[in-house]
Motif scaffolding. Sequence first.
Motif, PDB file in Angstrom:
ATOM      1  N   THR A  86       0.847  -1.190   0.000  1.00 18.76           N
ATOM      2  CA  THR A  86       0.000   0.000   0.000  1.00 18.76           C
ATOM      3  C   THR A  86       0.885   1.244   0.000  1.00 18.76           C
ATOM      4  N   HIS A  89       0.657   5.629   5.122  1.00 18.50           N
ATOM      5  CA  HIS A  89       0.263   6.966   5.586  1.00 18.50           C
ATOM      6  C   HIS A  89       0.488   7.129   7.083  1.00 18.50           C
ATOM      7  N   TYR A  99      -5.625  -3.758  13.063  1.00 17.59           N
ATOM      8  CA  TYR A  99      -5.735  -4.589  11.858  1.00 17.59           C
ATOM      9  C   TYR A  99      -5.991  -6.039  12.280  1.00 17.59           C
TER      10      TYR A  99
HETATM   11  C1  S6P Z   1      -6.823   3.312   7.121  1.00 20.01           C
HETATM   12  C2  S6P Z   1      -6.133   1.981   7.090  1.00 20.01           C
HETATM   13  C3  S6P Z   1      -6.312   1.162   5.792  1.00 20.01           C
HETATM   14  C4  S6P Z   1      -5.555   1.736   4.581  1.00 20.01           C
HETATM   15  C5  S6P Z   1      -5.588   0.762   3.396  1.00 20.01           C
HETATM   16  C6  S6P Z   1      -4.893   1.295   2.147  1.00 20.01           C
HETATM   17  O1  S6P Z   1      -6.432   4.074   8.200  1.00 20.01           O
HETATM   18  O2  S6P Z   1      -4.791   2.080   7.470  1.00 20.01           O
HETATM   19  O3  S6P Z   1      -7.659   1.063   5.487  1.00 20.01           O
HETATM   20  O4  S6P Z   1      -6.090   2.970   4.185  1.00 20.01           O
HETATM   21  O5  S6P Z   1      -4.974  -0.430   3.767  1.00 20.01           O
HETATM   22  O6  S6P Z   1      -3.622   1.818   2.430  1.00 20.01           O
HETATM   23  P1  S6P Z   1      -3.270   3.317   2.050  1.00 20.01           P
HETATM   24  O7  S6P Z   1      -1.953   3.586   2.695  1.00 20.01           O
HETATM   25  O8  S6P Z   1      -3.239   3.418   0.563  1.00 20.01           O
HETATM   26  O9  S6P Z   1      -4.377   4.153   2.635  1.00 20.01           O
END
Ligand code: S6P
Length: 186
Positions: A86, A89, A99
């Motif tokens: 991913t 962030h 998670y």
């Molecule tokens: C939201 C959580 C996840 C990510 C998703 C995608 O806080 O951490 O839902 O948003 O895994 O990753 P990314 O870094 O593209 O948002």
Amino acid sequence: PPIDPMSITFQPPTGGMTPSGPVLSRRMSDLEGLFADTAAWRAARDEADPVVYEVASSPVPEAPGELPQSITTIHPGAVGGEFHMTKGHQHPNPQGEIYLGLSGTGGLLLFDGTTPKWIPMAPGVIGYIPPGWAHRSVNTGDEPYRFLAVYPGDAGHDYGWVLEHGMGWRVLRGAGEPRFAPFQAE
Ligand code: S6P
Ligand code: ZN
């Protein structure tokens, strides 16, 4: 406005949610600047521009006090030996996040700006992200890696922080186990 109590059904074949909020797809072309091997990334983008990961969101709003959920599915693969991942962030309003691994194998890469940490993820594993730790998910297997995330509705998402600071490590295909290489700004 507050929403009513509800149940949401997870759809194991697709990683969808019923009822669902927005579903987003991240293709190779959306991941510019993430992979170390820029030429390999460009080739993958120009050839098939595959979907690297999908995120299905619950209908729970991103509002203070609420706990929205999402299910992420990262498709297997690598770019120049670096596993599909991913964007990653920071939550600008620092708060914890939970998670839960649903299927496949992967990991949770965390970085506080100084020290990277790796939590191996598999079905049934709960990964905890403390406030202040940037996080990225990586599929280290050869089937889709899928997990549920639960996060505070007013946490916010800052993607620029990771582009600027990296995640401490890069996670590469190794002999059996994933291999970790120190992150170097390209
Ligand atoms: C939201 C959580 C996840 C990510 C998703 C995608 O806080 O951490 O839902 O948003 O895994 O990753 P990314 O870094 O593209 O948002
Ligand atoms: Zn998050």
